[in-house]
Design an enzyme around this catalytic site. Structure first.
Site, PDB file in Angstrom:
ATOM      1  N   ASP A 170     -67.352  -5.697  50.025  1.00  0.00           N
ATOM      2  CA  ASP A 170     -66.448  -6.465  49.158  1.00  0.00           C
ATOM      3  C   ASP A 170     -66.517  -7.922  49.610  1.00  0.00           C
ATOM      4  OD1 ASP A 170     -64.317  -7.535  47.687  1.00  0.00           O
ATOM      5  OD2 ASP A 170     -63.147  -5.688  47.852  1.00  0.00           O
ATOM      6  N   ARG A 193     -64.897 -10.458  48.399  1.00  0.00           N
ATOM      7  CA  ARG A 193     -63.738 -11.285  48.030  1.00  0.00           C
ATOM      8  C   ARG A 193     -62.934 -11.727  49.244  1.00  0.00           C
ATOM      9  NH1 ARG A 193     -61.054  -7.185  43.849  1.00  0.00           N
ATOM     10  NH2 ARG A 193     -61.933  -5.773  45.388  1.00  0.00           N
TER      11      ARG A 193
HETATM   12  N1  LIG Z   1     -69.924  -5.519  42.388  1.00  0.00           N
HETATM   13  C1  LIG Z   1     -69.291  -4.728  41.522  1.00  0.00           C
HETATM   14  N2  LIG Z   1     -68.101  -5.131  41.055  1.00  0.00           N
HETATM   15  C2  LIG Z   1     -67.460  -4.315  40.210  1.00  0.00           C
HETATM   16  C3  LIG Z   1     -67.966  -3.090  39.786  1.00  0.00           C
HETATM   17  N3  LIG Z   1     -67.086  -2.540  38.928  1.00  0.00           N
HETATM   18  C4  LIG Z   1     -66.045  -3.401  38.835  1.00  0.00           C
HETATM   19  N4  LIG Z   1     -66.274  -4.468  39.612  1.00  0.00           N
HETATM   20  C5  LIG Z   1     -65.430  -5.622  39.900  1.00  0.00           C
HETATM   21  O1  LIG Z   1     -64.436  -5.173  40.787  1.00  0.00           O
HETATM   22  C6  LIG Z   1     -63.307  -6.007  40.660  1.00  0.00           C
HETATM   23  C7  LIG Z   1     -62.066  -5.128  40.521  1.00  0.00           C
HETATM   24  O2  LIG Z   1     -60.963  -5.948  40.668  1.00  0.00           O
HETATM   25  P1  LIG Z   1     -59.495  -5.458  40.902  1.00  0.00           P
HETATM   26  O3  LIG Z   1     -59.138  -4.392  39.934  1.00  0.00           O
HETATM   27  O4  LIG Z   1     -58.653  -6.690  40.988  1.00  0.00           O
HETATM   28  O5  LIG Z   1     -59.537  -4.921  42.375  1.00  0.00           O
HETATM   29  P2  LIG Z   1     -59.625  -3.546  43.108  1.00  0.00           P
HETATM   30  O6  LIG Z   1     -60.348  -3.802  44.369  1.00  0.00           O
HETATM   31  O7  LIG Z   1     -60.139  -2.469  42.202  1.00  0.00           O
HETATM   32  O8  LIG Z   1     -58.109  -3.249  43.538  1.00  0.00           O
HETATM   33  P3  LIG Z   1     -56.835  -2.808  42.677  1.00  0.00           P
HETATM   34  O9  LIG Z   1     -57.244  -2.773  41.235  1.00  0.00           O
HETATM   35  O10 LIG Z   1     -55.826  -3.860  42.979  1.00  0.00           O
HETATM   36  O11 LIG Z   1     -56.447  -1.484  43.196  1.00  0.00           O
HETATM   37  C8  LIG Z   1     -63.560  -6.913  39.477  1.00  0.00           C
HETATM   38  O12 LIG Z   1     -63.965  -8.189  39.953  1.00  0.00           O
HETATM   39  C9  LIG Z   1     -64.718  -6.227  38.750  1.00  0.00           C
HETATM   40  O13 LIG Z   1     -65.563  -7.150  38.073  1.00  0.00           O
HETATM   41  C10 LIG Z   1     -69.226  -2.691  40.297  1.00  0.00           C
HETATM   42  O14 LIG Z   1     -69.750  -1.612  40.023  1.00  0.00           O
HETATM   43  N5  LIG Z   1     -69.851  -3.550  41.157  1.00  0.00           N
END
Ligand SMILES: Nc1nc2c(ncn2[C@@H]2O[C@H](COP(=O)(O)OP(=O)(O)OP(=O)(O)O)[C@@H](O)[C@H]2O)c(=O)[nH]1
Ligand SMILES: [Zn+2]
Length: 379
Positions: free
Chosen positions: A290, A292
């Site tokens: 991650d 971020r």
């Molecule tokens: N690198 C990558 N990013 C992804 C993928 N699927 C979704 N994302 C990204 O993951 C992030 C999800 O963000 P959030 O929903 O805020 O964070 P989370 O870590 O899931 O945590 P919560 O939703 O707060 O439980 C977004 O930036 C999406 O674009 C993937 O398969 N690969």
């Protein structure tokens, strides 16, 4: 700072730049746009054979356990650019030679930081500038052909980006799930990224622990309703929940693809179609689990004077980041999208690999637990 931004623009256009470092100056070419001609030109201009700079995440996918952040793999004149690019970003690759990569110099490490800031694949072709070629390289910089940036400027840039967050503008925008919503826009000092705080209700009337959602951008899910993830539903449910709980803040953070950018997320999706999970696909491209960080979110909360929160998340990292940044997380509330046949593998990997609290949704079958949204979950 400007010099760093200019370097990023050149790299994003597929042009080489020079990184000046105490360890020696290096010519740097991005992976995108790297062809045989570019490899030969880099060799000729620098006077040294180029190497491939890879993160330790990528090296581990090549079965090389490597402690330093960045390793340098030698490139010989016989190596074709297409193959070199594959060593950096394709699945099921092996380096052809037995040699261990060398630990990168500070210049090469800074080069990969540039790639990361520019949302490019975090790998680069780098070549040390030889003494013989120094005058020629300086002439190319002087006439504007090649742009030079100092490693120290790149370090400083990464450290200070979030500290200069400018509130640019705001407007009332009633939403279907929260009529009393105001969008407050923030811009990072470099002007490249903008983040939005959606302020719901009146700050004076909020609960003592303000309901907050930190939502990382997901163009595919948030805007188009992609079934590969749960983001779009989480976004809308968060807005609804914050409104129902008397108001609070949703931070819409420009962190597409967990910070790797949309171009890399699409690459990662293609790798996932070949069988990898979401974490492994990012690692193939050279990223960590991650990418971020939450300094920008902390700065936005500070500017909005929010210090005690009820965080809407299933992600333990977000709680840790708030705690470490001095924002007290009084309570956590789970926020779930629907489980679908297309996102099950993604949610499974988030639970198993990244420790997200998703038991409720994963155990709830195909329908998804709409009701569990309103149930607070113990931390
Ligand atoms: N690198 C990558 N990013 C992804 C993928 N699927 C979704 N994302 C990204 O993951 C992030 C999800 O963000 P959030 O929903 O805020 O964070 P989370 O870590 O899931 O945590 P919560 O939703 O707060 O439980 C977004 O930036 C999406 O674009 C993937 O398969 N690969
Ligand atoms: Zn998504």
């Amino acid at each position: 700072m400007r010099q760093v931004e200019r370097a990023i623009f050149d790299l994003r256009r597929g042009l080489p730049v020079l990184v000046r470092a105490a360890s020696g100056d290096v010519m740097v070419h991005p992976l995108e746009g790297c062809d045989d001609e570019a490899l030969a030109a880099l060799h000729a201009i620098s006077g040294n054979p180029p190497t491939l700079a890879l993160t330790r995440h990528r090296l581990s996918r090549l079965d090389i356990e490597f402690e330093p952040r960045v390793g340098l793999v030698p490139i010989t004149p016989a190596d074709r650019a297409q193959q070199v690019v594959a060593w950096a970003s394709a699945e099921q690759q092996r380096l052809p030679r037995e040699s261990r990569p060398l630990a990168a110099t500070s210049g090469s490490e800074a080069a990969l930081d540039l790639m990361r800031i520019g949302l490019l694949i975090p790998a680069a072709i780098v070549a040390e500038v030889s003494e013989i070629q120094r005058a020629r390289v300086e002439a190319l910089i002087a006439d504007g052909t090649v742009l030079a940036v100092a490693a120290g400027q790149i370090d400083a840039y990464s450290e200070t980006r979030s500290r200069f967050l400018k509130r640019t503008s705001d407007a009332e925008i009633p939403l279907s799930h929260a009529e009393r919503a105001k969008f407050v826009m923030f811009r990072e000092a470099d002007g490249m990224r903008e983040h939005i705080a959606i302020v719901i209700g009146e700050p004076g009337e909020w609960n003592d622990a303000v309901p907050v959602r930190l939502h990382s951008a997901c163009l595919t899910g948030d805007l188009f309703g992609s079934l590969r993830c749960d983001c779009g539903e989480q976004l809308r449910e968060s807005v609804r929940t914050i409104d129902e709980r008397g108001g609070g803040v949703l931070l819409y953070l420009a962190q597409e693809g967990r910070g790797i950018g949309l171009a890399n997320k699409l690459r990662a999706y293609t790798l996932q179609d070949g069988g990898l999970d979401t974490v492994d696909a990012d690692q193939v491209l050279g990223f960590g689990e991650d990418e971020r960080t939450y300094e920008v979110a902390l700065e936005m909360l500070e500017q909005l004077k929010v210090t005690r929160i009820e965080l809407l998340t299933n992600n333990p990292e977000k709680i840790a980041a708030m705690d470490q940044g001095g924002v007290e997380v009084v309570n956590r509330r789970g926020v779930y999208g629907k489980l679908t046949k297309q996102n099950r593998r993604y949610l499974d990997a988030k639970a198993k690999r990244a420790g997200h609290w998703l038991e409720e949704v994963l155990n709830d079958g195909e329908s998804g637990p709409a009701t569990s949204l309103r149930r607070p979950v113990a931390r």
